[in-house]
Design a protein around this motif. Sequence first.
Motif, PDB file in Angstrom:
ATOM      1  N   TYR A   1       0.827  -1.207   0.000  1.00 53.46           N
ATOM      2  CA  TYR A   1       0.000   0.000   0.000  1.00 53.46           C
ATOM      3  C   TYR A   1       0.863   1.260   0.000  1.00 53.46           C
ATOM      4  O   TYR A   1       0.609   2.195  -0.766  1.00 53.46           O
ATOM      5  CB  TYR A   1      -0.908  -0.045   1.226  1.00 53.46           C
ATOM      6  CG  TYR A   1      -2.013   0.980   1.269  1.00 53.46           C
ATOM      7  CD1 TYR A   1      -3.085   0.925   0.383  1.00 53.46           C
ATOM      8  CD2 TYR A   1      -2.019   1.989   2.238  1.00 53.46           C
ATOM      9  CE1 TYR A   1      -4.125   1.846   0.452  1.00 53.46           C
ATOM     10  CE2 TYR A   1      -3.061   2.908   2.317  1.00 53.46           C
ATOM     11  CZ  TYR A   1      -4.101   2.835   1.415  1.00 53.46           C
ATOM     12  OH  TYR A   1      -5.133   3.747   1.502  1.00 53.46           O
TER      13      TYR A   1
ATOM     14  N   PHE B   1      -8.590  -5.405  -6.079  1.00 54.34           N
ATOM     15  CA  PHE B   1      -9.787  -5.657  -5.270  1.00 54.34           C
ATOM     16  C   PHE B   1      -9.682  -6.985  -4.526  1.00 54.34           C
ATOM     17  O   PHE B   1      -8.758  -7.757  -4.735  1.00 54.34           O
ATOM     18  CB  PHE B   1     -11.028  -5.637  -6.163  1.00 54.34           C
ATOM     19  CG  PHE B   1     -11.248  -4.301  -6.819  1.00 54.34           C
ATOM     20  CD1 PHE B   1     -11.830  -3.263  -6.103  1.00 54.34           C
ATOM     21  CD2 PHE B   1     -10.828  -4.058  -8.120  1.00 54.34           C
ATOM     22  CE1 PHE B   1     -12.009  -2.017  -6.685  1.00 54.34           C
ATOM     23  CE2 PHE B   1     -10.993  -2.815  -8.702  1.00 54.34           C
ATOM     24  CZ  PHE B   1     -11.585  -1.794  -7.996  1.00 54.34           C
TER      25      PHE B   1
ATOM     26  N   ASN C   1      -9.011   4.990  -4.403  1.00 55.58           N
ATOM     27  CA  ASN C   1      -9.989   3.936  -4.682  1.00 55.58           C
ATOM     28  C   ASN C   1      -9.449   2.525  -4.469  1.00 55.58           C
ATOM     29  O   ASN C   1     -10.106   1.545  -4.817  1.00 55.58           O
ATOM     30  CB  ASN C   1     -10.554   4.102  -6.098  1.00 55.58           C
ATOM     31  CG  ASN C   1     -11.538   5.260  -6.149  1.00 55.58           C
ATOM     32  OD1 ASN C   1     -12.213   5.545  -5.162  1.00 55.58           O
ATOM     33  ND2 ASN C   1     -11.618   5.942  -7.274  1.00 55.58           N
ATOM     34  N   VAL C   2      -8.256   2.437  -3.908  1.00 57.12           N
ATOM     35  CA  VAL C   2      -7.683   1.126  -3.566  1.00 57.12           C
ATOM     36  C   VAL C   2      -7.806   0.928  -2.057  1.00 57.12           C
ATOM     37  O   VAL C   2      -7.502   1.841  -1.281  1.00 57.12           O
ATOM     38  CB  VAL C   2      -6.202   1.025  -3.994  1.00 57.12           C
ATOM     39  CG1 VAL C   2      -5.597  -0.313  -3.573  1.00 57.12           C
ATOM     40  CG2 VAL C   2      -6.076   1.226  -5.503  1.00 57.12           C
ATOM     41  N   ASN C   3      -8.246  -0.246  -1.665  1.00 54.38           N
ATOM     42  CA  ASN C   3      -8.365  -0.573  -0.249  1.00 54.38           C
ATOM     43  C   ASN C   3      -7.137  -1.370   0.186  1.00 54.38           C
ATOM     44  O   ASN C   3      -6.763  -2.358  -0.450  1.00 54.38           O
ATOM     45  CB  ASN C   3      -9.641  -1.395  -0.032  1.00 54.38           C
ATOM     46  CG  ASN C   3      -9.808  -1.796   1.417  1.00 54.38           C
ATOM     47  OD1 ASN C   3      -9.249  -2.791   1.862  1.00 54.38           O
ATOM     48  ND2 ASN C   3     -10.557  -1.008   2.164  1.00 54.38           N
ATOM     49  N   LYS C   4      -6.534  -0.934   1.281  1.00 53.30           N
ATOM     50  CA  LYS C   4      -5.274  -1.536   1.742  1.00 53.30           C
ATOM     51  C   LYS C   4      -5.390  -3.053   1.958  1.00 53.30           C
ATOM     52  O   LYS C   4      -4.570  -3.827   1.460  1.00 53.30           O
ATOM     53  CB  LYS C   4      -4.841  -0.847   3.038  1.00 53.30           C
ATOM     54  CG  LYS C   4      -3.544  -1.341   3.644  1.00 53.30           C
ATOM     55  CD  LYS C   4      -3.130  -0.443   4.809  1.00 53.30           C
ATOM     56  CE  LYS C   4      -1.792  -0.855   5.406  1.00 53.30           C
ATOM     57  NZ  LYS C   4      -1.884  -2.035   6.278  1.00 53.30           N
ATOM     58  N   ARG C   5      -6.403  -3.471   2.673  1.00 51.20           N
ATOM     59  CA  ARG C   5      -6.559  -4.902   2.973  1.00 51.20           C
ATOM     60  C   ARG C   5      -6.802  -5.720   1.715  1.00 51.20           C
ATOM     61  O   ARG C   5      -6.299  -6.828   1.568  1.00 51.20           O
ATOM     62  CB  ARG C   5      -7.748  -5.111   3.921  1.00 51.20           C
ATOM     63  CG  ARG C   5      -7.579  -4.546   5.286  1.00 51.20           C
ATOM     64  CD  ARG C   5      -7.175  -5.559   6.285  1.00 51.20           C
ATOM     65  NE  ARG C   5      -7.958  -6.777   6.251  1.00 51.20           N
ATOM     66  CZ  ARG C   5      -7.602  -7.876   6.904  1.00 51.20           C
ATOM     67  NH1 ARG C   5      -6.482  -7.899   7.612  1.00 51.20           N
ATOM     68  NH2 ARG C   5      -8.349  -8.953   6.853  1.00 51.20           N
ATOM     69  N   GLU C   6      -7.622  -5.206   0.827  1.00 47.70           N
ATOM     70  CA  GLU C   6      -7.937  -5.951  -0.393  1.00 47.70           C
ATOM     71  C   GLU C   6      -6.666  -6.137  -1.228  1.00 47.70           C
ATOM     72  O   GLU C   6      -6.413  -7.220  -1.763  1.00 47.70           O
ATOM     73  CB  GLU C   6      -9.022  -5.223  -1.195  1.00 47.70           C
ATOM     74  CG  GLU C   6     -10.358  -5.218  -0.465  1.00 47.70           C
ATOM     75  CD  GLU C   6     -11.517  -4.623  -1.251  1.00 47.70           C
ATOM     76  OE1 GLU C   6     -12.643  -4.670  -0.759  1.00 47.70           O
ATOM     77  OE2 GLU C   6     -11.287  -4.101  -2.364  1.00 47.70           O
TER      78      GLU C   6
ATOM     79  N   THR D   1      -7.418   3.386   7.149  1.00 48.40           N
ATOM     80  CA  THR D   1      -6.177   4.145   7.008  1.00 48.40           C
ATOM     81  C   THR D   1      -6.416   5.613   7.335  1.00 48.40           C
ATOM     82  O   THR D   1      -5.510   6.426   7.217  1.00 48.40           O
ATOM     83  CB  THR D   1      -5.625   4.018   5.576  1.00 48.40           C
ATOM     84  OG1 THR D   1      -6.659   4.424   4.661  1.00 48.40           O
ATOM     85  CG2 THR D   1      -5.207   2.589   5.256  1.00 48.40           C
TER      86      THR D   1
ATOM     87  N   GLN E   1     -13.900  -7.020   3.811  1.00 54.93           N
ATOM     88  CA  GLN E   1     -12.668  -6.221   3.935  1.00 54.93           C
ATOM     89  C   GLN E   1     -12.902  -4.734   4.207  1.00 54.93           C
ATOM     90  O   GLN E   1     -12.170  -4.110   4.961  1.00 54.93           O
ATOM     91  CB  GLN E   1     -11.770  -6.402   2.707  1.00 54.93           C
ATOM     92  CG  GLN E   1     -11.305  -7.840   2.499  1.00 54.93           C
ATOM     93  CD  GLN E   1     -10.771  -8.487   3.759  1.00 54.93           C
ATOM     94  OE1 GLN E   1     -10.036  -7.857   4.522  1.00 54.93           O
ATOM     95  NE2 GLN E   1     -11.144  -9.735   4.006  1.00 54.93           N
ATOM     96  N   ARG E   2     -13.908  -4.145   3.581  1.00 58.05           N
ATOM     97  CA  ARG E   2     -14.103  -2.695   3.728  1.00 58.05           C
ATOM     98  C   ARG E   2     -15.049  -2.303   4.866  1.00 58.05           C
ATOM     99  O   ARG E   2     -15.150  -1.126   5.200  1.00 58.05           O
ATOM    100  CB  ARG E   2     -14.672  -2.119   2.412  1.00 58.05           C
ATOM    101  CG  ARG E   2     -13.708  -2.214   1.246  1.00 58.05           C
ATOM    102  CD  ARG E   2     -14.309  -1.653  -0.045  1.00 58.05           C
ATOM    103  NE  ARG E   2     -13.383  -1.874  -1.147  1.00 58.05           N
ATOM    104  CZ  ARG E   2     -13.040  -0.955  -2.056  1.00 58.05           C
ATOM    105  NH1 ARG E   2     -13.578   0.244  -2.017  1.00 58.05           N
ATOM    106  NH2 ARG E   2     -12.167  -1.232  -2.999  1.00 58.05           N
TER     107      ARG E   2
ATOM    108  N   ASP F   1     -13.870  -0.377   7.923  1.00 52.59           N
ATOM    109  CA  ASP F   1     -13.299   0.939   7.605  1.00 52.59           C
ATOM    110  C   ASP F   1     -14.338   2.039   7.805  1.00 52.59           C
ATOM    111  O   ASP F   1     -13.966   3.198   8.048  1.00 52.59           O
ATOM    112  CB  ASP F   1     -12.848   0.996   6.130  1.00 52.59           C
ATOM    113  CG  ASP F   1     -11.629   0.140   5.858  1.00 52.59           C
ATOM    114  OD1 ASP F   1     -11.110  -0.490   6.807  1.00 52.59           O
ATOM    115  OD2 ASP F   1     -11.187   0.093   4.691  1.00 52.59           O
TER     116      ASP F   1
END
Lengths: 456, 456
Positions: free
Chosen positions: A40, A356, A431-436, B200, B416-417, B420
């Motif tokens: 990330y 994703f 638009n990017v999710n860290k966990r995904e 985050t 995942q989201r 958040d």
Amino acid sequence: MKSAAFLLIFLLAGTVLPAQEDSAMIRKIANEILQNGKAYDNLRVLTKQIGPRLAGSSGMVKAEAWGEKTMKASGAEKTWMQECMVPHWVRGGVDEAYADYTSTKAVRKKLDIVALGNSAGTGAKGLKAQVIEVTSFDDLEQKKAQVKGKIVFYNYKFNPTFVNTFEAYSDANKYRGRGPSAASQHGAVGVIVRSMSHSTDNNPHTGGTRYDSAYPVIPAVAIGLRDADELSEILKTKPATVFLKTNGHFLPDTIGHNVIGELTGSKYPDEIITIGGHLDSWDNCEGAHDDGAGCVQTMEVLRSFVAIGYKPQRTIRFVLFANEENGTRGGQKYAAEAKLKNEKHIFALESDEGGFTPRGFNMTGTDEQYQKMLNWKPLLAHYGTGEIARGGGGADIGPLNRTFKTPLAGLFPDSQRYFDIHHSRNDVFENVNKRELELGAVNMAALIYLIDKYGL
Amino acid sequence: MKSAAFLLIFLLAGTVLPAQEDSAMIRKIANEILQNGKAYDNLRVLTKQIGPRLAGSSGMVKAEAWGEKTMKASGAEKTWMQECMVPHWVRGGVDEAYADYTSTKAVRKKLDIVALGNSAGTGAKGLKAQVIEVTSFDDLEQKKAQVKGKIVFYNYKFNPTFVNTFEAYSDANKYRGRGPSAASQHGAVGVIVRSMSHSTDNNPHTGGTRYDSAYPVIPAVAIGLRDADELSEILKTKPATVFLKTNGHFLPDTIGHNVIGELTGSKYPDEIITIGGHLDSWDNCEGAHDDGAGCVQTMEVLRSFVAIGYKPQRTIRFVLFANEENGTRGGQKYAAEAKLKNEKHIFALESDEGGFTPRGFNMTGTDEQYQKMLNWKPLLAHYGTGEIARGGGGADIGPLNRTFKTPLAGLFPDSQRYFDIHHSRNDVFENVNKRELELGAVNMAALIYLIDKYGL
């Protein structure tokens, strides 16, 4: 009866289940990535400090330098830049468009468009012509006598009934690829394509077009969905002219590079496993999902192996490919050089469907290879990739399969959001999710570990 | 050998595979929702025109009226409001906090906090005390002699190694629930909990706390992750005091309603299937995912059945439950009235884990009922819900199971989201994806169709 059947299934499945130690090793890799992941943060640097990086651009040059530096920092034993000639298309200015029509009075409406990649510009004065809407190539054929001198507006809708949006993309993107020449064949002077997206916004989506040299080259743009709907609504009752101004053109081919890192195999150094994503992006976005995600996931697999002290038996190459978007010259070069050196490529994995949440792998290989991957499903499913399907891989690793019959896999993330942002200005880091993103890397690392240990 | 085993598995599975017509009917439902869906537009109205709707608030009253109107518009044959008394907690003002400490000079740092739901306020003058960090209840036990007169800061981290974030939530949320009284037991005067999130950003996440009547009631707040990390860093080298000002308090219980719509069964009208989400939300957000999504998905299932002319054999109740967040009085009332009327509740489904891309169903029931659901997996997997797991359902339908042993299922979207945004100011409409929301409704409708046809 039913219970007996299930018992039997479990017993039979049990004969091919991988060992407990694989499960423990994959857990170790996953913990490393989920607790100490750098993907990330690396993506933030690539998207925010470098940004767009189309082949031939200054962004490409900066991204390559960043790639090699990050590859080293991730723990590669060797790194190198593999040179290849890449096309150098430039947008050449700001794309502009508006529609003129008469309602109760004359109306001029600004259109949100983006010139298609590889497309020719209109020239400095722009292009103004009446617009004719078609909903498909069949519809174009019906209306071909009316097309001459006009701008053809392909208003083919992204089909929402496909659950997997990549199927909707395959279904629709022929209008972007072949549409301009198909219209030019009948005398059209320009083309507007409805963006290939389910998005609820109006951002236009670019992507490469391909001209057929048999017909005149005409300017071609993509239009946002709201504008497309509005333009279509107008055309139901009144004629409209559209003004387009685009400036796209090619400069001479230039030098680009695949950025490569390697961990040399301890036992079978000649057997090469490739894992990669592509470093280039379109010029109108940060290329966060496409394919910054694949690049940082690739280096995260490397980093995690080194961090936990995993020494691969086979040689693993971590590759950031050049020029996927408008030429795939990087992937072609990689396979060509492998052939020249008579290398043995036993497997290749690509991540190029967005950062994703992971759902599975798409796999190209023999029935036997596919069955072997299926046997690993119990190990992978817990981390997200329980769906292992036939077919696919990635544009950059495709040449390896065509050259050596190397089996391929592509990470298959959930597809619902991808075409909302693909090739449009909102393909950005936010638009990017860290966990995904990290879970994608976890699943890639798990598969590479299994391939390294067992071959395929 | 391997091929023979697979063949056998398919043959055995084939004996229980549902009919082709089910597949066609589910496709029809899916097409209706994916092409003509109203869930997203309905959610926009609920979140943007009504917004927060905690039990007892004016938002609750507006949401109930909207719910009944939308239930009718979706095609319910009957609709009614089921009255229940709900708690009426109010935030009572703006939550404020800052930390004071001395570095090379005196520093005052604003903290982004939110009072926990049901928590008592500090009073108008606020509360200032030295802060003591603990990382767990065990750590609190170790430090209990130092707690008196201080604010306890529970800095327990959301565990990133759980792939399913709901497991991380189960693991961490005891600090929000029991933390305040556990600290008060040792003489603490206030509590700060680290938000239960992988986010985050720095948004604090609220949620209900529960005081143990054996100990003094003390103010309790949640803090954003960046502030939590910074405060923890400060406390490593120097003492800090924290000022808190919160105004939470209870007003007398008031009247709320479950909003209910019904399609009466054509063949078994006495067998009731319930499907629902909860209409209330926390007061600091739009409650888009939690649980606006579940409400609009519930009504979308209704709308799709009516739109395609599907007439259920059993009675289906579509329920927007009251007061899930800080009392679950709606769910309790629904089951209590069902018992009073001696109703037969054969199944209940809830969507309350966010409007994200669907992955499966969590199921509470007998082994036989679970096997029956497993047999439908081939029909559901194509639309996303290939993972059918044991355990779970939903807070609002739980009382039905406890009252009648009604089997339950909960829609299980990708997790995942969710945390958040859960209970924080960014649980807003913009963070819901139209397709993901709709696919959730598709899978819910498919399962309800199967239950209606075959029972469970």
